[in-house]
Design a protein around this motif. Structure first.
Motif, short mmCIF file in Angstrom:
data_model
loop_
_atom_site.label_atom_id
_atom_site.label_comp_id
_atom_site.label_asym_id
_atom_site.label_seq_id
_atom_site.Cartn_x
_atom_site.Cartn_y
_atom_site.Cartn_z
N PHE A 12 73.03 76.66 79.49
CA PHE A 12 72.62 77.53 78.43
C PHE A 12 74.04 76.60 77.42
O PHE A 12 73.68 77.21 76.28
CB PHE A 12 73.52 79.38 78.90
CG PHE A 12 72.33 79.62 79.60
CD1 PHE A 12 71.29 79.64 79.13
CD2 PHE A 12 71.97 79.82 80.56
CE1 PHE A 12 69.73 80.61 79.61
CE2 PHE A 12 71.73 80.56 81.59
CZ PHE A 12 70.32 80.81 81.05
N VAL A 66 67.90 77.87 86.66
CA VAL A 66 68.01 76.62 88.08
C VAL A 66 68.35 75.28 87.60
O VAL A 66 68.02 74.82 86.06
CB VAL A 66 66.56 76.36 88.82
CG1 VAL A 66 65.90 74.78 89.13
CG2 VAL A 66 65.98 77.26 89.03
N THR A 73 60.08 72.89 90.80
CA THR A 73 59.74 73.05 92.45
C THR A 73 59.97 74.31 92.93
O THR A 73 60.04 74.52 94.33
CB THR A 73 60.88 72.12 92.50
OG1 THR A 73 62.20 72.55 92.48
CG2 THR A 73 61.16 70.60 92.41
N GLY A 74 60.09 75.58 92.65
CA GLY A 74 60.02 77.11 93.07
C GLY A 74 60.69 76.93 93.06
O GLY A 74 60.80 78.79 94.15
N ILE A 75 62.10 76.81 93.26
CA ILE A 75 63.65 77.36 93.73
C ILE A 75 63.62 79.42 92.48
O ILE A 75 63.78 79.80 92.96
CB ILE A 75 64.13 76.84 93.15
CG1 ILE A 75 64.65 75.68 94.03
CG2 ILE A 75 65.71 77.39 92.87
CD1 ILE A 75 65.75 74.27 93.78
N GLY A 76 62.81 78.68 91.03
CA GLY A 76 63.18 80.33 90.36
C GLY A 76 62.40 80.69 90.98
O GLY A 76 62.34 82.36 90.39
N GLY A 77 60.95 80.57 91.03
CA GLY A 77 60.21 81.79 91.60
C GLY A 77 60.54 82.36 93.36
O GLY A 77 60.61 83.81 93.32
N ASN A 100 61.13 80.27 74.86
CA ASN A 100 61.73 80.16 76.32
C ASN A 100 59.75 80.42 77.32
O ASN A 100 59.73 81.27 77.41
CB ASN A 100 62.64 80.52 76.37
CG ASN A 100 62.85 80.66 77.82
OD1 ASN A 100 62.67 79.35 78.52
ND2 ASN A 100 64.37 80.17 78.54
N GLU A 101 59.16 79.27 77.02
CA GLU A 101 57.91 79.21 77.39
C GLU A 101 58.45 79.04 79.23
O GLU A 101 57.15 79.45 79.76
CB GLU A 101 57.40 77.75 76.92
CG GLU A 101 56.28 78.51 75.16
CD GLU A 101 55.66 76.56 75.53
OE1 GLU A 101 55.37 76.00 76.09
OE2 GLU A 101 55.85 76.70 74.06
N LEU A 106 57.35 81.92 84.12
CA LEU A 106 57.84 82.48 84.94
C LEU A 106 57.63 84.11 85.08
O LEU A 106 57.02 84.84 85.84
CB LEU A 106 59.58 81.93 85.56
CG LEU A 106 60.18 82.51 86.71
CD1 LEU A 106 59.36 81.55 87.54
CD2 LEU A 106 61.70 82.50 86.60
#
Ligand SMILES: CC(C)(COP(=O)(O)OP(=O)(O)OC[C@H]1O[C@@H](n2cnc3c(N)ncnc32)[C@H](O)[C@@H]1OP(=O)(O)O)[C@@H](O)C(=O)NCCC(=O)NCCS
Length: 137
Positions: A12, A66, A73-77, A100-101, A106
């Protein structure tokens, strides 16, 4: 906490939370904050939720990020899945910059809908989008 604060700075920049702000969040873990950490030997992601003790009150997703090298790679999910698992039967709100696309992608994938906008809310004039999730039966 130091590792999360460092990653927050990376994600950020000028909008990162200060060390004092992170201390405040962690102090409130016994009260109404949930801090989720994705740890793969190093901290690669985190999410912060405000979960009021009163069931009727809405949960707020305050932060999720992330590490840039680990994105897509799926960590946010995984963080979202863990977060929403704590929100059964409740309403979750969040605010995100309209441009923030990745975050909007997500959230949309997890069933968040846009419910309103704050026009020109962010520095630079970008809109803030308010999104809501409710568990569907
Ligand atoms: C938003 C963020 C947390 C997503 O984390 P991530 O680990 O990359 O997410 P995932 O790999 O689990 O992706 C899950 C889904 O999100 C959506 N998504 C993620 N990145 C996206 C992108 N760049 N563009 C569009 N959709 C995206 C996709 O639907 C994706 O599913 P898919 O890969 O099967 O298509 C990450 O991009 C990030 O840290 N951004 C900077 C911090 C931030 O803006 N946080 C939100 C505001 S607090």
């Amino acid at each position: 906490m130091a590792a999360i604060a460092e990653l927050d700075e990376m994600c950020f920049g000028r909008e990162a939370w200060s060390a004092a702000a992170w201390e405040h969040e962690f102090e409130r873990v016994t009260e109404d904050r949930v801090v989720l950490v994705a740890d793969e030997g190093a901290v690669v992601g985190y999410a912060v939720l405000l979960v009021p003790p009163v069931e009727e009150d809405v949960v707020e997703l305050l932060r999720i990020a992330v590490a840039p090298a680990e994105r897509r790679t799926g960590i946010g999910g995984q963080l979202m899945t863990a977060a929403l698992a704590r929100c059964a039967g409740r309403t979750v709100l969040l605010e995100v910059a309209a441009g923030n696309e990745s975050a909007i992608g997500l959230y949309g994938g997890f069933g968040f809908d846009e419910i309103s906008r704050r026009r020109g809310y962010y520095a630079g004039g970008e809109d803030a989008v308010i999104m809501r999730w409710r568990e569907t039966a």
